[in-house]
Motif scaffolding. Structure first.
Motif, PDB file in Angstrom:
ATOM      1  N   HIS A 450     -15.914   0.310   2.526  1.00 30.68           N
ATOM      2  CA  HIS A 450     -16.989   0.567   1.569  1.00 30.68           C
ATOM      3  C   HIS A 450     -17.493  -0.785   1.077  1.00 30.68           C
ATOM      4  N   LYS A 451     -18.580  -1.283   1.689  1.00 35.02           N
ATOM      5  CA  LYS A 451     -19.083  -2.624   1.388  1.00 35.02           C
ATOM      6  C   LYS A 451     -17.966  -3.645   1.614  1.00 35.02           C
ATOM      7  N   GLU A 452     -17.636  -4.412   0.563  1.00 30.90           N
ATOM      8  CA  GLU A 452     -16.595  -5.428   0.699  1.00 30.90           C
ATOM      9  C   GLU A 452     -15.196  -4.845   0.482  1.00 30.90           C
ATOM     10  N   MET A 453     -15.118  -3.549   0.238  1.00 35.53           N
ATOM     11  CA  MET A 453     -13.834  -2.919  -0.082  1.00 35.53           C
ATOM     12  C   MET A 453     -13.150  -2.364   1.173  1.00 35.53           C
ATOM     13  N   THR A 454     -11.836  -2.357   1.142  1.00 37.53           N
ATOM     14  CA  THR A 454     -11.051  -1.766   2.219  1.00 37.53           C
ATOM     15  C   THR A 454     -10.153  -0.681   1.645  1.00 37.53           C
ATOM     16  N   LEU A 455      -9.996   0.397   2.428  1.00 40.19           N
ATOM     17  CA  LEU A 455      -9.113   1.490   2.040  1.00 40.19           C
ATOM     18  C   LEU A 455      -8.153   1.742   3.200  1.00 40.19           C
ATOM     19  N   ILE A 456      -6.889   1.986   2.896  1.00 44.84           N
ATOM     20  CA  ILE A 456      -5.904   2.222   3.941  1.00 44.84           C
ATOM     21  C   ILE A 456      -4.804   3.114   3.389  1.00 44.84           C
ATOM     22  N   ARG A 457      -4.263   3.977   4.243  1.00 43.33           N
ATOM     23  CA  ARG A 457      -3.151   4.813   3.803  1.00 43.33           C
ATOM     24  C   ARG A 457      -2.219   5.110   4.962  1.00 43.33           C
ATOM     25  N   GLY A 458      -0.975   5.325   4.611  1.00 43.45           N
ATOM     26  CA  GLY A 458       0.033   5.795   5.544  1.00 43.45           C
ATOM     27  C   GLY A 458       0.463   7.181   5.113  1.00 43.45           C
ATOM     28  N   SER A 459       1.667   7.563   5.447  1.00 44.69           N
ATOM     29  CA  SER A 459       2.151   8.889   5.068  1.00 44.69           C
ATOM     30  C   SER A 459       2.733   8.906   3.658  1.00 44.69           C
ATOM     31  N   LEU A 460       3.013   7.715   3.095  1.00 41.89           N
ATOM     32  CA  LEU A 460       3.638   7.647   1.771  1.00 41.89           C
ATOM     33  C   LEU A 460       2.754   7.006   0.702  1.00 41.89           C
ATOM     34  N   VAL A 461       1.998   5.973   1.077  1.00 37.87           N
ATOM     35  CA  VAL A 461       1.196   5.262   0.083  1.00 37.87           C
ATOM     36  C   VAL A 461      -0.242   5.069   0.568  1.00 37.87           C
ATOM     37  N   LEU A 462      -1.129   4.893  -0.409  1.00 37.96           N
ATOM     38  CA  LEU A 462      -2.553   4.692  -0.153  1.00 37.96           C
ATOM     39  C   LEU A 462      -3.069   3.581  -1.054  1.00 37.96           C
ATOM     40  N   LYS A 463      -3.873   2.691  -0.483  1.00 40.99           N
ATOM     41  CA  LYS A 463      -4.579   1.673  -1.268  1.00 40.99           C
ATOM     42  C   LYS A 463      -6.054   1.995  -1.211  1.00 40.99           C
TER      43      LYS A 463
END
Length: 532
Positions: A450-463
């Protein structure tokens, strides 16, 4: 060797009929629909006609056909796209993330190598979804929303309801347009149908629902490459206020499918429906709702019945005689269910129901709720249903795995027996190993941008895009209210370990600040796809 083995296994398990050596593929990519809008995801909250949140069952979609497909086929609990349509469609079209194609957001796209204009997807990523399907021997058709230059994509035919930007054409097939005019030196949005300034917040657009703008690509009825529809006496006679864009798209899709089935030619349909996207309601210009109504439909437990729409009037004053539904995204999702039912009937009619893969998904979260939101997974969490009867899938019903929309391109490549050259970076991962073997997971993490933002997730945590971390080990009732992790000592070692792994992944793609635009000269020569 493993890739070749998996390709062989895929073709074996998706056994062909009518002499075809590969299954047909239909990808229905809906617009702005969060997973929570489909009842199969069992959310306790969904969207009302004005946008936002509601628990009112009156506004909950009813999807008996999609429910059946999800149960008899499979559906993914956590599928991610990007947060908004342009970048998400770029992910779907290329199988790559924004660090390569440079579509960071709808209004934040990298410049082309010459510094003029945005970098076209077909230049940034020459092995697009169309190229891959063509290399695999598929006849290709693109229907619906475009939102990008189409010139360099390898689709054989198409039926487009472009909407955005079509008001610039010198040919107007509809006066259902919002257009920008300069009044006393200021830009003002006018409704071309009423010739009045609009005071409700909106943007310049041409109608893609009722009385739509429609354009055909390489249709056999004309020698022109692109032609605005209606283009002949027959189509002009039937075109009017009661013409519904999604119906026109499906009509041309079915015409294409009929011709290819008759020729025993495998086909790939990329159907990017507008359904789910909010729009100016030209039939009800004073409406407070976000989603114009659709033709009325009813389900009797076995089949759908559609009411033939009737609309009369002009200049913003119309009567639909009760043939059109109320405003709301639930009406759009219901109509998508009806169109999926039409697809299934057409497959059966053509004798290809056991040799066709049907995929249903969406590009980002719902408008007024998740669309363009970098918070948690509001913008990225979308539905994904895969249905392939008679093809011996090893997975049925809900699948608690992680899937990116980028995974569709390599999946199509594997079905078509196509490999990417080793020099070509592909961010998606084929779903075939997961769908056709006893493999229990698909991928360890999923990514969004999202623009300069990054999003990532696994099965336990999400950023999320704001660098807030969440514990996603269990789904809340509303699919979004995950607990924030404020003290890492209060979660398990497995949570911390996954966080560290995700932190290692992000820098590979987080290039908005240092590589926003196309590299000088582009990426140079690109090796061809490898056909096995």
């Amino acid at each position: 060797m493993y890739k070749l083995k998996m390709m062989y296994l895929a073709l074996l398990m998706f056994g062909a009929s009518h002499g075809q050596n590969k299954p047909n593929i239909v990808l229905l990519f809906a617009d702005d629909i969060s997973a929570r809008e489909l009842p199969i995801y069992k959310s306790s909250v969904w969207s009302p006609p004005e946008g936002g949140n509601t628990t009112n069952l009156e506004y909950r979609a009813k999807t008996p056909v999609l429910d059946k497909l999800a149960e008899e086929g499979c559906y993914v609990k956590t599928a991610w796209a990007a947060t908004v349509c342009g970048p998400s469609r770029a992910m779907m079209m290329t199988g790559r993330y924004a660090h390569l194609h440079k579509w960071w957001h709808n209004k934040d796209k990298g410049k082309a190598p010459n510094g003029k204009g945005i970098w076209n997807l077909y230049d940034s990523s020459p092995h697009s979804i169309a190229d891959v399907a063509k290399a695999g021997g598929y006849a290709t058709f693109w229907a619906g929303k475009t939102q990008m230059k189409i010139d360099g994509f390898a689709f054989d035919e198409g039926c487009f309801t472009p909407g955005e930007g079509s008001y610039n054409t010198p040919i107007y097939t509809t006066d259902f347009r919002l257009e920008s005019r300069k009044i006393n030196g200021k830009k003002v949005i006018f409704n071309a149908d009423t010739n009045k300034e609009i005071h409700k917040k909106s943007y310049v657009q041409s109608g893609w629902y009722w009385k739509p703008h429609v354009q055909l690509l390489h249709h056999p009825s004309t020698s022109q490459r692109l032609v605005w529809w209606p283009h002949d006496k027959k189509s002009k006679k039937r075109f009017g206020l009661d013409t519904f864009g999604p119906d026109v798209e499906l009509e041309f899709v079915f015409d294409f499918m009929e011709r290819k089935a008759k020729a025993d030619a495998p086909f790939f349909v990329y159907h990017t429906s507008h359904l789910g996207h909010d729009a100016w309601d030209f039939l009800n210009p004073s409406s407070k709702g976000k989603w114009p109504g659709t033709p009325k439909i009813s389900w009797n437990g076995k089949k759908y019945t559609r009411v033939t729409p009737k609309v009369t009037g002009d200049n913003g004053v119309y009567n639909d005689y009760g043939t059109i539904t109320e405003n709301g995204i639930h009406s759009h999702v219901n109509y998508l269910d009806y169109q999926v039912w039409q697809y299934l009937n057409k497959f059966k009619e053509l004798g290809i129901e056991n040799n066709t893969i049907f995929i249903f998904c969406a590009d980002n979260g719902t408008s007024g709720y998740g669309k363009s939101s970098p918070i948690c997974q509001k913008g990225t969490h979308v539905p994904l249903i895969i249905y392939a009867p008679g093809m011996n899938l090893t997975k049925k019903g809900v699948q608690d795995v992680l899937v990116n929309m980028a995974d569709i391109v390599p999946t199509i490549a594997e079905l078509g027996g196509v490999e990417f050259p080793e020099s070509y970076e592909m961010n998606g991962e084929s779903l075939i190993p997961f769908l056709t073997t006893n493999k229990t997971t698909h991928r360890d993490w999923i990514y969004g941008y999202h623009k300069e933002m990054t999003l990532i997730r696994g099965s336990l945590v999400l950023k999320d895009g704001n660098n807030v971390w969440y514990d996603v080990s269990e789904y809340p009732d509303d699919l979004i209210s995950f607990p924030k992790i404020k003290d890492w000592d209060e979660v398990s070692e497995a949570h911390r370990s996954e966080r560290d792994k995700l932190k290692e992944v992000v820098p590979r793609f987080d290039r908005h600040a240092r590589a926003h635009d196309a590299p000088e000269g582009g990426y140079g020569e690109v090796d061809r796809l490898i056909k096995k």
